[in-house]
Scaffold this motif. Structure first.
Motif, mmCIF file in Angstrom:
data_model
loop_
_atom_site.group_PDB
_atom_site.id
_atom_site.type_symbol
_atom_site.label_atom_id
_atom_site.label_comp_id
_atom_site.label_asym_id
_atom_site.label_seq_id
_atom_site.Cartn_x
_atom_site.Cartn_y
_atom_site.Cartn_z
ATOM 1 N N GLY A 59 0.800 -1.230 0.000
ATOM 2 C CA GLY A 59 0.000 0.000 0.000
ATOM 3 C C GLY A 59 0.831 1.277 0.000
ATOM 4 O O GLY A 59 0.447 2.269 -0.614
ATOM 5 N N GLN A 103 -5.041 -9.371 -6.769
ATOM 6 C CA GLN A 103 -6.141 -8.409 -6.898
ATOM 7 C C GLN A 103 -6.585 -7.910 -5.509
ATOM 8 O O GLN A 103 -6.804 -6.725 -5.305
ATOM 9 C CB GLN A 103 -7.311 -9.087 -7.606
ATOM 10 C CG GLN A 103 -8.425 -8.132 -7.976
ATOM 11 C CD GLN A 103 -9.458 -8.800 -8.879
ATOM 12 O OE1 GLN A 103 -9.395 -9.998 -9.138
ATOM 13 N NE2 GLN A 103 -10.412 -8.033 -9.345
ATOM 14 N N THR A 104 -6.678 -8.830 -4.552
ATOM 15 C CA THR A 104 -7.110 -8.448 -3.202
ATOM 16 C C THR A 104 -6.131 -7.451 -2.599
ATOM 17 O O THR A 104 -6.512 -6.405 -2.074
ATOM 18 C CB THR A 104 -7.200 -9.711 -2.303
ATOM 19 O OG1 THR A 104 -8.014 -10.658 -2.974
ATOM 20 C CG2 THR A 104 -7.773 -9.387 -0.938
ATOM 21 N N LEU A 107 -6.231 -4.012 -4.349
ATOM 22 C CA LEU A 107 -7.423 -3.215 -4.061
ATOM 23 C C LEU A 107 -7.444 -2.733 -2.608
ATOM 24 O O LEU A 107 -8.022 -1.688 -2.310
ATOM 25 C CB LEU A 107 -8.693 -4.007 -4.391
ATOM 26 C CG LEU A 107 -8.893 -4.234 -5.900
ATOM 27 C CD1 LEU A 107 -10.151 -5.035 -6.175
ATOM 28 C CD2 LEU A 107 -8.931 -2.916 -6.673
ATOM 29 N N GLU A 108 -6.771 -3.466 -1.706
ATOM 30 C CA GLU A 108 -6.672 -2.983 -0.314
ATOM 31 C C GLU A 108 -5.963 -1.637 -0.285
ATOM 32 O O GLU A 108 -6.347 -0.735 0.435
ATOM 33 C CB GLU A 108 -5.848 -3.972 0.530
ATOM 34 C CG GLU A 108 -6.678 -5.051 1.198
ATOM 35 C CD GLU A 108 -5.779 -6.179 1.729
ATOM 36 O OE1 GLU A 108 -6.307 -7.276 1.876
ATOM 37 O OE2 GLU A 108 -4.555 -5.939 1.956
ATOM 38 N N GLN A 110 -5.309 0.346 -3.107
ATOM 39 C CA GLN A 110 -5.750 1.297 -4.137
ATOM 40 C C GLN A 110 -7.168 0.956 -4.576
ATOM 41 O O GLN A 110 -7.377 0.442 -5.674
ATOM 42 C CB GLN A 110 -4.850 1.201 -5.370
ATOM 43 C CG GLN A 110 -3.363 1.298 -5.112
ATOM 44 C CD GLN A 110 -2.589 0.947 -6.362
ATOM 45 O OE1 GLN A 110 -2.451 1.770 -7.266
ATOM 46 N NE2 GLN A 110 -2.082 -0.269 -6.446
ATOM 47 N N GLY A 111 -8.117 1.259 -3.699
ATOM 48 C CA GLY A 111 -9.524 0.957 -3.987
ATOM 49 C C GLY A 111 -9.963 1.554 -5.319
ATOM 50 O O GLY A 111 -10.810 0.994 -6.023
ATOM 51 N N GLY A 112 -9.344 2.682 -5.689
ATOM 52 C CA GLY A 112 -9.719 3.392 -6.916
ATOM 53 C C GLY A 112 -9.461 2.572 -8.178
ATOM 54 O O GLY A 112 -9.976 2.906 -9.256
ATOM 55 N N ALA A 114 -10.475 -0.409 -8.659
ATOM 56 C CA ALA A 114 -11.500 -1.453 -8.810
ATOM 57 C C ALA A 114 -12.112 -1.455 -10.210
ATOM 58 O O ALA A 114 -12.212 -2.495 -10.854
ATOM 59 C CB ALA A 114 -12.565 -1.300 -7.743
#
Ligand code: FAD
Length: 377
Positions: A59, A103-104, A107-108, A110-112, A114
């Motif tokens: 992250g 992917q998990t 996305l943790e 950088q949610g953006g 998705a």
């Protein structure tokens, strides 16, 4: 010869060039960029795969990758009109479980992303990248937000912008010694006897950053260079230059279109001393094995040339950015590992901010701060 400077940056790869650029942007005064070779970017920064890969699992590093993507897409006006990024996208292939895990994690942090990530079947992967037809892969993950950077234009942009603001680039300038004055200034000696006096030194020496830190009397930083190979294939009729770069997350290799053929890496990583690495024939065999096991259409691919270069990592894989906890005025811009092209804009900004604001001391709390290695020093 003896000169004074407000800051001296050592090493004109992406770490040093971007730091110099951001220091000049923040109005640092006289900044000197010293490079041992005859021009900037002769080591990792000029000999990498140029992937702008936003799929970063860590992250903290993902923040810098995002900043780098935005910088490449919309560089400052002074970088000129040329495009710095060919936005081809990236296609991961591999087992379903490896791609889900990636992917998990992505996305943790950088949610953006998705809406930009798309799961694709092996058949769809083969439609996106022709040579992947019949590939032995379980799944695919396509991200429309990646691409290939123009590394030479990016490095030139940093250096020329820095020079246009009064910065001085000195090549053929290997730093060989440091002395610390009683007033806290550094005297930096370059081979041949030229000396610079400054209050702020930025160590951006890439694979040599660890030894440069020791020379200066800074914390012993646990930085390790690892050798990695790249190969260029012969021209191939079937290659389309618009293909996304392909990264096999399970078998660990990648390739992308280049010069009418493919640029490929077997993702090897052998610990190597800080010196120019020679090509190891075992890396060709490793690539051939991986390709023939996974991508039948690339089995027996002919390679026209290959080279090796060093990626330098701290043990936790994170960059080392900020002031040395035991040597005031000595800053690290090191350990950029395998993502220093994309991260460079954010790395240089963080370095410059920590130099300009060092009196506040806040940067020692940053997760990339060299202070995290105090106990291992
Ligand atoms: C094979 C390979 C593929 C890669 N692919 C990618 C990719 O696709 N995308 C990506 O983002 N990143 C990639 N990277 C990583 C990226 O290239 C590096 O993270 C980045 O270039 C490191 O930049 P740097 O400035 O820290 O080091 P360098 O580019 O090595 O620069 C350090 C400079 O310091 C100079 N120097 C050293 N000691 C002294 C001294 N005593 N005095 C003066 N100068 C000195 C050196 O001459 C050198 O020019 C790859 C790396 C490799 C090796």
């Amino acid at each position: 010869m003896f000169s004074t400077a407000d800051a001296v940056v050592i090493g004109a790869g992406f770490a040093g060039a971007s730091s110099a650029f951001h220091l000049s942007r923040l109005g640092m005064g006289k900044v000197v960029l010293l490079e041992r070779e005859h021009s900037p970017g002769l080591h990792a920064s000029g000999r990498n795969a140029a992937l702008a890969d936003p799929l970063v699992a860590d992250g903290v590093l993902a923040q810098l990758a995002g900043e780098g993507m935005r910088f490449l897409q919309e560089p400052p006006a002074e970088f000129g009109d040329g495009r710095l990024l060919a936005r081809t996208g990236t296609l991961r292939i591999g087992t379903r479980s490896d791609l889900t895990a990636l992917q998990t994690k992505v996305l943790e942090g950088q949610g953006g992303l998705a809406g930009k990530l798309h799961e694709v079947s092996p058949v769809e992967a083969g439609r996106l990248v022709g040579v992947l037809q019949e590939a032995r892969t379980e799944a695919g993950l396509y991200c429309e937000w990646g691409g290939v950077a123009d590394i030479h234009a990016l490095l030139r942009g940093y250096v020329q912008s820095f020079i246009s603001r009064g910065g001085e680039l000195k090549c053929h300038a290997p730093v060989v010694a440091f002395r610390r004055g009683s007033d806290g200034t550094f005297e930096i000696e370059v081979a041949g006897g030229v000396r610079f006096q400054t209050r702020a030194v930025i160590n951006a020496a890439g694979a040599w950053a660890g030894e440069l830190g020791r020379l200066a009397g800074a914390l012993r930083m646990p930085l390790t260079p690892y050798r990695r190979h790249l190969f260029q294939s012969v021209r191939l009729e079937s290659v389309d230059s618009r293909w996304p770069f392909v990264w096999d997350e399970t078998n660990k290799f990648y390739f992308r279109p280049e010069s009418g053929g493919l640029l490929l890496s077997p993702c090897d990583g052998t610990v190597h001393p800080a010196k120019e690495p020679a090509e190891d024939p075992a890396a060709r065999s490793l690539l051939a094995e991986k390709l023939s096991a996974t991508i039948p259409r690339l089995a027996g691919l002919k390679l026209s040339r290959g080279w090796a270069c060093l990626r330098t990592f701290a043990p936790d894989g994170r960059y080392v950015i900020g002031e040395d906890p035991s040597l005031e005025g000595f800053f690290w811009a090191a350990g950029l590992g395998g993502s220093g092209v994309l991260a460079s804009a954010g790395v240089g900004r963080l370095v410059a901010e920590s130099v300009v604001r060092s009196e506040k001391g806040v940067d020692k709390m940053h997760p990339l701060s060299p202070a995290r290695f105090l106990t291992s020093g």
